[in-house]
Scaffold this active site. Structure first.
Site, PDB file in Angstrom:
ATOM      1  N   GLN A  46       5.985   2.532   1.049  1.00  9.15           N
ATOM      2  CA  GLN A  46       5.533   1.142   1.208  1.00  9.15           C
ATOM      3  C   GLN A  46       6.115   0.477   2.456  1.00  9.15           C
ATOM      4  O   GLN A  46       5.525  -0.442   3.012  1.00  9.15           O
ATOM      5  CB  GLN A  46       5.850   0.305  -0.035  1.00  9.15           C
ATOM      6  CG  GLN A  46       7.318   0.082  -0.316  1.00  9.15           C
ATOM      7  CD  GLN A  46       7.923   1.149  -1.204  1.00  9.15           C
ATOM      8  OE1 GLN A  46       7.327   2.185  -1.432  1.00  9.15           O
ATOM      9  NE2 GLN A  46       9.120   0.898  -1.697  1.00  9.15           N
ATOM     10  N   GLY A  49       4.246  -0.052   5.994  1.00  7.69           N
ATOM     11  CA  GLY A  49       3.342  -1.167   6.272  1.00  7.69           C
ATOM     12  C   GLY A  49       3.795  -2.500   5.723  1.00  7.69           C
ATOM     13  O   GLY A  49       3.134  -3.514   5.932  1.00  7.69           O
ATOM     14  N   HIS A  50       4.929  -2.576   5.018  1.00  4.91           N
ATOM     15  CA  HIS A  50       5.354  -3.819   4.354  1.00  4.91           C
ATOM     16  C   HIS A  50       6.822  -4.083   4.620  1.00  4.91           C
ATOM     17  O   HIS A  50       7.650  -3.858   3.742  1.00  4.91           O
ATOM     18  CB  HIS A  50       5.117  -3.705   2.858  1.00  4.91           C
ATOM     19  CG  HIS A  50       5.101  -5.018   2.151  1.00  4.91           C
ATOM     20  ND1 HIS A  50       6.226  -5.573   1.597  1.00  4.91           N
ATOM     21  CD2 HIS A  50       4.096  -5.882   1.903  1.00  4.91           C
ATOM     22  CE1 HIS A  50       5.900  -6.712   1.008  1.00  4.91           C
ATOM     23  NE2 HIS A  50       4.618  -6.926   1.177  1.00  4.91           N
ATOM     24  N   PHE A  51       7.252  -4.548   5.585  1.00  4.92           N
ATOM     25  CA  PHE A  51       6.702  -4.811   6.914  1.00  4.92           C
ATOM     26  C   PHE A  51       7.527  -3.968   7.864  1.00  4.92           C
ATOM     27  O   PHE A  51       8.744  -3.998   7.757  1.00  4.92           O
ATOM     28  CB  PHE A  51       6.811  -6.294   7.254  1.00  4.92           C
ATOM     29  CG  PHE A  51       6.168  -7.194   6.223  1.00  4.92           C
ATOM     30  CD1 PHE A  51       4.785  -7.326   6.183  1.00  4.92           C
ATOM     31  CD2 PHE A  51       6.929  -7.866   5.289  1.00  4.92           C
ATOM     32  CE1 PHE A  51       4.185  -8.171   5.250  1.00  4.92           C
ATOM     33  CE2 PHE A  51       6.322  -8.704   4.347  1.00  4.92           C
ATOM     34  CZ  PHE A  51       4.953  -8.855   4.317  1.00  4.92           C
ATOM     35  N   VAL A  56      10.411  -5.103   3.413  1.00  4.30           N
ATOM     36  CA  VAL A  56      10.623  -5.875   2.194  1.00  4.30           C
ATOM     37  C   VAL A  56       9.934  -5.128   1.049  1.00  4.30           C
ATOM     38  O   VAL A  56       8.782  -4.715   1.182  1.00  4.30           O
ATOM     39  CB  VAL A  56      10.017  -7.297   2.330  1.00  4.30           C
ATOM     40  CG1 VAL A  56      10.091  -8.054   1.016  1.00  4.30           C
ATOM     41  CG2 VAL A  56      10.723  -8.072   3.438  1.00  4.30           C
TER      42      VAL A  56
END
Length: 149
Positions: A46, A49-51, A56
């Site tokens: 994750q 892309g987050h972030f 986070v």
């Protein structure tokens, strides 16, 4: 009781990348509470892309970690025969979810689960995810035990 990752995988059908708990530190003797660990690492998918510039942990994955922790407690409450009857626990509902702290790689979520009640195969739990003794997320969660065909 304590469970390592191999024990957890005997209880839960989840596998990488969606097995989101790492260890069960304790289940109370009366099977009403559990403390479960989720280590947050930078190499989890994750965070691509987050972030990327400020990783986070997505709130939905924190909630899923909490649900998996509650499922382990729910399964611990069953007999061996019930655990092996082909049933699964499904996330059935969430109430009063609140996010209080950002969770980032390097953090360790300590998830405290408390069994409230079971009615017609639907268990209700209170769960709190903590980072360094600070509340990151709280929620009331429900899971439904259903036989698979």
């Amino acid at each position: 009781m304590k469970y390592n990752i191999q024990d957890i995988m005997k209880y839960l059908p989840h596998r990488y990348p969606f097995l989101l708990i790492d260890r069960v530190e304790s289940v109370s003797d009366d099977l009403t509470t559990a403390v479960v660990i989720k280590n947050i690492t930078a190499n989890e998918p994750q965070f691509q892309g987050h972030f990327p510039e400020c990783p986070v942990m997505p709130g939905v994955l924190i909630i899923e970690s909490m649900a998996q922790a509650c499922a382990v407690l729910a399964l611990a409450r069953l007999t061996e025969e019930q655990r092996n009857d082909g049933s699964l626990y499904f996330f059935a509902g969430i109430d009063n979810a609140r996010f209080k702290k950002v969770v980032q790689p390097g953090d360790q979520l300590k998830i405290h689960c408390h069994f409230l009640k079971d009615r017609a195969g639907i268990g209700k739990f209170e769960a709190t995810a903590m980072v360094d003794d600070q509340v990151a997320c709280v929620a009331t969660m429900m899971c439904a035990r259903r036989k698979m065909d």
